[in-house]
Design a protein around this motif. Structure first.
Motif, PDB file in Angstrom:
ATOM      1  N   VAL A  32       0.597   0.489  -7.493  1.00  0.00           N
ATOM      2  CA  VAL A  32       0.962   1.750  -8.162  1.00  0.00           C
ATOM      3  C   VAL A  32       1.942   2.567  -7.329  1.00  0.00           C
ATOM      4  O   VAL A  32       2.383   3.622  -7.769  1.00  0.00           O
ATOM      5  CB  VAL A  32      -0.280   2.611  -8.518  1.00  0.00           C
ATOM      6  CG1 VAL A  32      -1.196   1.848  -9.442  1.00  0.00           C
ATOM      7  CG2 VAL A  32      -1.020   3.057  -7.280  1.00  0.00           C
ATOM      8  N   GLY A  33       2.277   2.062  -6.145  1.00  0.00           N
ATOM      9  CA  GLY A  33       3.309   2.713  -5.351  1.00  0.00           C
ATOM     10  C   GLY A  33       2.882   4.001  -4.672  1.00  0.00           C
ATOM     11  O   GLY A  33       3.576   5.007  -4.735  1.00  0.00           O
ATOM     12  N   VAL A  34       1.714   3.999  -4.020  1.00  0.00           N
ATOM     13  CA  VAL A  34       1.316   5.163  -3.229  1.00  0.00           C
ATOM     14  C   VAL A  34       0.939   4.698  -1.816  1.00  0.00           C
ATOM     15  O   VAL A  34       0.706   3.516  -1.582  1.00  0.00           O
ATOM     16  CB  VAL A  34       0.132   5.933  -3.869  1.00  0.00           C
ATOM     17  CG1 VAL A  34       0.527   6.512  -5.213  1.00  0.00           C
ATOM     18  CG2 VAL A  34      -1.095   5.043  -3.996  1.00  0.00           C
ATOM     19  N   GLU A  35       0.878   5.669  -0.915  1.00  0.00           N
ATOM     20  CA  GLU A  35       0.531   5.361   0.474  1.00  0.00           C
ATOM     21  C   GLU A  35      -0.982   5.230   0.625  1.00  0.00           C
ATOM     22  O   GLU A  35      -1.750   5.797  -0.155  1.00  0.00           O
ATOM     23  CB  GLU A  35       1.023   6.486   1.390  1.00  0.00           C
ATOM     24  CG  GLU A  35       2.462   6.347   1.815  1.00  0.00           C
ATOM     25  CD  GLU A  35       2.715   5.041   2.563  1.00  0.00           C
ATOM     26  OE1 GLU A  35       1.984   4.781   3.540  1.00  0.00           O
ATOM     27  OE2 GLU A  35       3.620   4.292   2.169  1.00  0.00           O
ATOM     28  N   VAL A  36      -1.397   4.510   1.666  1.00  0.00           N
ATOM     29  CA  VAL A  36      -2.827   4.440   1.939  1.00  0.00           C
ATOM     30  C   VAL A  36      -3.049   4.448   3.452  1.00  0.00           C
ATOM     31  O   VAL A  36      -2.274   3.867   4.202  1.00  0.00           O
ATOM     32  CB  VAL A  36      -3.462   3.191   1.262  1.00  0.00           C
ATOM     33  CG1 VAL A  36      -2.807   1.926   1.730  1.00  0.00           C
ATOM     34  CG2 VAL A  36      -4.953   3.122   1.524  1.00  0.00           C
ATOM     35  N   ARG A  64       2.781  13.636  -5.187  1.00  0.00           N
ATOM     36  CA  ARG A  64       2.896  12.716  -4.049  1.00  0.00           C
ATOM     37  C   ARG A  64       1.491  12.434  -3.532  1.00  0.00           C
ATOM     38  O   ARG A  64       0.830  13.305  -2.980  1.00  0.00           O
ATOM     39  CB  ARG A  64       3.752  13.342  -2.941  1.00  0.00           C
ATOM     40  CG  ARG A  64       5.227  13.421  -3.306  1.00  0.00           C
ATOM     41  CD  ARG A  64       6.071  13.596  -2.053  1.00  0.00           C
ATOM     42  NE  ARG A  64       6.025  12.427  -1.196  1.00  0.00           N
ATOM     43  CZ  ARG A  64       6.160  12.478   0.139  1.00  0.00           C
ATOM     44  NH1 ARG A  64       6.306  13.644   0.743  1.00  0.00           N
ATOM     45  NH2 ARG A  64       6.135  11.382   0.857  1.00  0.00           N
ATOM     46  N   VAL A  65       1.058  11.214  -3.751  1.00  0.00           N
ATOM     47  CA  VAL A  65      -0.350  10.875  -3.535  1.00  0.00           C
ATOM     48  C   VAL A  65      -0.521   9.991  -2.302  1.00  0.00           C
ATOM     49  O   VAL A  65       0.265   9.080  -2.068  1.00  0.00           O
ATOM     50  CB  VAL A  65      -0.907  10.120  -4.765  1.00  0.00           C
ATOM     51  CG1 VAL A  65      -2.381   9.784  -4.569  1.00  0.00           C
ATOM     52  CG2 VAL A  65      -0.708  10.944  -6.028  1.00  0.00           C
ATOM     53  N   ALA A  90      -7.171   3.785  -8.158  1.00  0.00           N
ATOM     54  CA  ALA A  90      -5.832   3.262  -8.392  1.00  0.00           C
ATOM     55  C   ALA A  90      -5.277   3.814  -9.702  1.00  0.00           C
ATOM     56  O   ALA A  90      -4.126   4.263  -9.774  1.00  0.00           O
ATOM     57  CB  ALA A  90      -5.885   1.741  -8.436  1.00  0.00           C
ATOM     58  N   LYS A  91      -6.108   3.812 -10.713  1.00  0.00           N
ATOM     59  CA  LYS A  91      -5.659   4.306 -12.023  1.00  0.00           C
ATOM     60  C   LYS A  91      -5.359   5.798 -11.972  1.00  0.00           C
ATOM     61  O   LYS A  91      -4.394   6.282 -12.555  1.00  0.00           O
ATOM     62  CB  LYS A  91      -6.736   4.025 -13.071  1.00  0.00           C
ATOM     63  CG  LYS A  91      -6.975   2.546 -13.337  1.00  0.00           C
ATOM     64  CD  LYS A  91      -8.137   2.374 -14.295  1.00  0.00           C
ATOM     65  CE  LYS A  91      -8.444   0.907 -14.572  1.00  0.00           C
ATOM     66  NZ  LYS A  91      -9.656   0.766 -15.407  1.00  0.00           N
ATOM     67  N   GLN A 122      -8.497  -4.304  -0.629  1.00  0.00           N
ATOM     68  CA  GLN A 122      -8.487  -4.117  -2.075  1.00  0.00           C
ATOM     69  C   GLN A 122      -7.727  -2.845  -2.438  1.00  0.00           C
ATOM     70  O   GLN A 122      -6.870  -2.840  -3.331  1.00  0.00           O
ATOM     71  CB  GLN A 122      -9.922  -4.053  -2.597  1.00  0.00           C
ATOM     72  CG  GLN A 122      -9.996  -3.995  -4.122  1.00  0.00           C
ATOM     73  CD  GLN A 122     -11.414  -3.786  -4.624  1.00  0.00           C
ATOM     74  OE1 GLN A 122     -12.371  -3.801  -3.857  1.00  0.00           O
ATOM     75  NE2 GLN A 122     -11.546  -3.577  -5.916  1.00  0.00           N
ATOM     76  N   LEU A 123      -7.995  -1.761  -1.710  1.00  0.00           N
ATOM     77  CA  LEU A 123      -7.322  -0.490  -1.995  1.00  0.00           C
ATOM     78  C   LEU A 123      -5.832  -0.598  -1.708  1.00  0.00           C
ATOM     79  O   LEU A 123      -5.001  -0.069  -2.442  1.00  0.00           O
ATOM     80  CB  LEU A 123      -7.953   0.645  -1.175  1.00  0.00           C
ATOM     81  CG  LEU A 123      -7.507   2.050  -1.587  1.00  0.00           C
ATOM     82  CD1 LEU A 123      -7.954   2.374  -3.009  1.00  0.00           C
ATOM     83  CD2 LEU A 123      -8.035   3.106  -0.625  1.00  0.00           C
ATOM     84  N   ARG A 124      -5.518  -1.337  -0.646  1.00  0.00           N
ATOM     85  CA  ARG A 124      -4.110  -1.471  -0.280  1.00  0.00           C
ATOM     86  C   ARG A 124      -3.323  -2.231  -1.355  1.00  0.00           C
ATOM     87  O   ARG A 124      -2.219  -1.832  -1.722  1.00  0.00           O
ATOM     88  CB  ARG A 124      -3.968  -2.182   1.068  1.00  0.00           C
ATOM     89  CG  ARG A 124      -2.561  -2.175   1.613  1.00  0.00           C
ATOM     90  CD  ARG A 124      -2.462  -2.891   2.942  1.00  0.00           C
ATOM     91  NE  ARG A 124      -3.153  -2.190   4.014  1.00  0.00           N
ATOM     92  CZ  ARG A 124      -2.676  -1.107   4.624  1.00  0.00           C
ATOM     93  NH1 ARG A 124      -1.533  -0.600   4.255  1.00  0.00           N
ATOM     94  NH2 ARG A 124      -3.348  -0.518   5.590  1.00  0.00           N
ATOM     95  N   VAL A 125      -3.930  -3.292  -1.869  1.00  0.00           N
ATOM     96  CA  VAL A 125      -3.264  -4.047  -2.937  1.00  0.00           C
ATOM     97  C   VAL A 125      -2.975  -3.131  -4.127  1.00  0.00           C
ATOM     98  O   VAL A 125      -1.881  -3.092  -4.680  1.00  0.00           O
ATOM     99  CB  VAL A 125      -4.128  -5.245  -3.383  1.00  0.00           C
ATOM    100  CG1 VAL A 125      -3.536  -5.902  -4.620  1.00  0.00           C
ATOM    101  CG2 VAL A 125      -4.259  -6.256  -2.250  1.00  0.00           C
TER     102      VAL A 125
END
Lengths: 337, 446
Positions: free
Chosen positions: A190-194, A166-167, A154-155, A182-185
């Motif tokens: 941080v405003g990226v897609e998952v 664009r991540v 995330a960081k 957890q990753l989705r939260v």
């Protein structure tokens, strides 16, 4: 009955012992070449502040040691012990102490300077910038359980976004309950897609799908989160190997394979680095949890023993608390009185 | 008895030479080696110092038993001291006068609290208790989801409340547990650094609200020198009643166990030995002491063997080894069994003798796959009688297994040596001098 089982157990592993000799053949994996490095912007050098607790712990001990004046045998023994207490490890501590001593410093201040040089010298001189090659560039993140892979990702994603990248994240930890949540939260934060997969599904498939989507939709960076696994579990290491193979097949090359090490872990870190390097070819290390009193001296040992550069360190829970690693600064912070 | 260290120690003693009793010079020299072994196992520097002082006091002037070399005698003392430090007995959970039994789980981030909480619930449920899990980790994203999913998997209710702070949540949980007549409440808390004042104060508040019977600190077995600070840091805010050591299924030596035990004086109540929901074990000090000293863990090895071998199979194989009729076909058979027992590196690590010799050799199960491939590329007749293997057969086997003919040769040569070795073992010549069999079963409580 007991006896026979003991015999079998011993004999079974005796067989193994013989086989091990055979297994030693066929070592050697060539190192990856480095080109096209894309440096990530440097964070403000607040390392010393972040590591202040670390500094107090080892620094004060060193301070009184260096102030004591007489550089006799017990001084050098104490110095070595101070390094061991910082998790530098017995072998590396001995080597660094020996190196410091060989410079024949005449007083405490000179000893400190020599120690700094020796510690920095023990570290890798590899490039520490993040290597983002290919379009999309791939960053694979691996490590044992609980080191902070997901948080580090995330960081890392936040840093990259700040660099206008664009991540997209791949939630390839399909094992641990709610790991994808957890990753989705974090991703939302941080405003990226998952991209996530079914719980228990093939992590390599999630990685593949994410890469395909990134390529199709114009993302330039794919960060792949993987399940934590102990390096001694060969089936899980095989599974990881498969994820890496799939990504290499699609991307041609994985720019970065980052191993996340827990800064509070002791000498086992070296075994972790060695095993993951063998399984997937680690290109850099992220060392986390250095905002506690853990001294992170194991960073010196891992670099000294294996030559894999530490690229980032985690010094807090905030999104900005992942900062590039600078050995000189790190050592200075470590030794400051 | 204690191979790994005694190799080094034997050298030390050979130089110094003492007879009958351990002199101070001998002990000092030997303890330098012991010190390195303990430090490499991540036992805290100051804990090592105080432990070695105790060992020295006991060792100087101690009589060397007839059956032991001076080195073995010293290691025996070290081993005993480690066991004493680790706590001699299995420590049961508290039994409160009135239910529910309230267990508070605390620890650093990533130590394995949530998984451990679920394992503990499962363990207690299997003993007929009616546990409730409380998700009070309001920090880590999705920590509550994780516990809820685990709860569903093990059929244990999970209480949470996303709208309130942790202490209030805990009070609500206790009330719910009482009204549902659940008799165990296991509270999973957020991971926190022991120096994070705000979070530690919150933990103290949760502790106050829960008024727990057990406060268990979850500690990663891989923790380094830091273990002492972690344990002390938590003790500053809450009164611990015990420790749980996690990730012991890895290959960390686990010196942190000693450090934390010595600093807190609290018993290690459970150990986590795998990712499965059943992978929670009682703690055996003797095994842990052996592991820390790198002496192998024959007991665990035997246990593993027991799960894959049956008695008849075992006797048949032993008989074959005795009369050296153990061939490649049998080898392949054994090999399959060993694979079921777990990663080879781990198994070898459990062997006292082999552990020393092979400690620095990295064993990769995948490479073993090549050995297996070679053997599988032979016909059954060839496996029974490797003498049949001429140049062209070897070439065929090599190409069949994707190796080179010289690899096949190496394998055959090694196998012949192995056969001799096995004959010795099965004939009663133990390759592990001093390994006393009756003593090995002594502390086994299963």
């Amino acid at each position: 009955m007991d006896l026979i089982l003991i015999l079998i157990a011993v004999a079974a592993v005796a067989i193994v012992a013989g086989v091990v000799v055979l297994v030693v053949w066929g070592r050697g994996r060539d190192g990856t070449s480095r080109d096209g490095a894309a440096p990530v912007a440097q964070a403000p050098p607040d390392l010393k502040e972040k590591l202040s607790r670390t500094r107090t712990a080892i620094g004060s001990r060193l301070g009184s040691l260096m102030g004591s004046g007489r550089l006799d045998d017990s001084f050098w023994d104490d110095l070595e012990e101070t390094l061991i207490a910082a998790d530098v490890g017995v072998t590396t501590a001995a080597a660094v102490t020996e190196e410091t001593r060989s410079r024949r410093p005449q007083d405490g201040a000179a000893a400190r300077a020599a120690l700094e040089v020796a510690l920095v010298g023990a570290m890798s001189d590899e490039d520490r910038s993040l290597r983002l090659i290919g379009n999309p560039a791939v960053v694979l993140v691996v490590g044992v359980n609980g080191t902070g892979k997901t948080t580090s990702i995330a960081k890392l994603a936040a840093r990259m976004r700040a660099d206008q990248r664009r991540v997209i994240l791949a939630a390839a930890d399909t094992f641990r309950a709610a790991a994808d949540d957890q990753l989705r939260v974090w991703a939302d934060r941080v405003g990226v897609e998952v991209v996530t997969g079914e719980s228990g599904s093939d992590p390599a498939a999630v990685a593949y799908e994410t890469y395909q989507r990134a390529a199709a939709e114009g993302y330039d960076t794919v960060i792949v989160d993987t399940a934590g696994r102990l390096q001694s579990k060969s089936n899980l290491m095989d599974e990881l190997g498969k994820v890496a193979r799939v990504l290499r097949r699609e991307a041609g090359e994985i720019g970065e394979v980052l191993l996340v090490l827990d800064g509070t872990t002791g000498q086992n870190s070296i075994g972790q680095a060695r095993s993951f390097a063998e399984a997937v070819g680690v290109t850099g290390i992220v060392m986390t949890k250095l905002d506690g009193t853990a001294r992170g001296g194991i960073a010196v040992a891992v670099e000294h023993d294996l030559g894999i550069p530490v690229k980032f360190i985690g010094v807090g829970e905030g999104v900005d608390d992942l900062i590039p690693f600078d050995p000189t600064e790190f050592v200075e912070a470590l030794l400051e009185p | 008895m204690f191979e790994a260290l005694s190799d080094q120690l034997n050298d030390t003693f050979a130089r110094l030479r003492s007879k009958g009793r351990l002199s101070e010079t001998d002990v000092d020299a030997a303890l330098r080696e012991v010190r390195i072994a303990l430090l490499e196992a991540d036992v805290n520097v100051s804990v090592v110092k105080s432990m070695l002082a105790r060992v020295k006091e006991r060792a100087v002037g101690a009589e060397v038993m007839k059956s032991l070399t001076p080195a073995q005698q010293l290691i025996k003392i070290v081993h005993e001291e480690l066991i004493v430090t680790l706590g001699e007995d299995e420590a049961p959970l508290a039994r409160p006068a009135a239910p529910p039994l309230v267990i508070l789980i605390a620890g650093l981030q990533g130590s394995g609290k949530t998984t451990t909480a679920a394992k503990l619930a499962r363990h207690l449920k299997s003993k007929g208790r009616r546990p409730m899990l409380v998700a009070a980790d309001l920090q880590r994203p999705a920590a509550i989801d994780q516990l809820e999913k685990l709860g569903v998997r093990i059929g244990v209710p999970v209480y949470t409340d996303r709208g309130v702070k942790a202490p209030k949540l805990v009070k609500g949980a206790l009330k719910a547990a009482r009204s549902d007549s659940l008799n165990v409440v296991i509270i999973d808390t957020a991971g926190r650094l022991q120096i994070d004042e705000d979070l530690m104060k919150e933990l103290a508040a949760v502790h106050k609200a829960a008024d727990p019977d057990e406060v268990l600190l979850v500690l990663d077995a891989m923790t380094g020198q830091e273990a002492v600070n972690v344990a002390n840091g938590f003790l500053d805010y809450i009164d611990l009643t015990g420790l749980i050591l996690t990730k012991l299924d890895g290959d960390a030596r686990g010196g942190a166990a000693i450090s934390a035990r010595e600093v807190t004086g609290r018993p290690i109540k459970f150990v986590g030995v795998g990712e499965g929901i059943d992978d929670l074990d009682a703690f055996y000090p003797e095994r842990m002491a052996s592991r820390i000293l790198g002496m192998g863990d024959v007991l665990s090895l035997i246990e593993k063997a027991e799960t894959v071998y049956d008695e008849q199979e075992a006797e048949l194989a032993a008989a074959k080894m005795r009369d050296a009729s153990f061939d490649l076909e049998d080898f392949l058979d054994q090999f399959q069994q060993i694979k079921k027992m777990g990663p080879l590196q781990q198994l070898v690590g459990m062997l006292p003798g082999a552990g020393t010799a092979l400690r620095d050799v990295e064993i990769d199960d995948r490479r073993l796959g090549r050995v297996e491939a070679i053997i599988r590329s032979m016909t059954q007749t060839e496996r029974r009688d490797p003498k049949l293997l001429n140049g062209s057969r070897k070439r065929r086997i090599a190409s069949g297994s994707g190796t080179r003919p010289q690899d096949v040769n190496i394998l055959l040569k090694q196998f012949a040596e192995m056969q001799k070795m096995m004959k010795d073992i099965a004939g009663g010549k133990s390759p592990i001098p001093g390994l006393s069999l009756p003593a090995m079963g002594r502390n086994q409580k299963r």
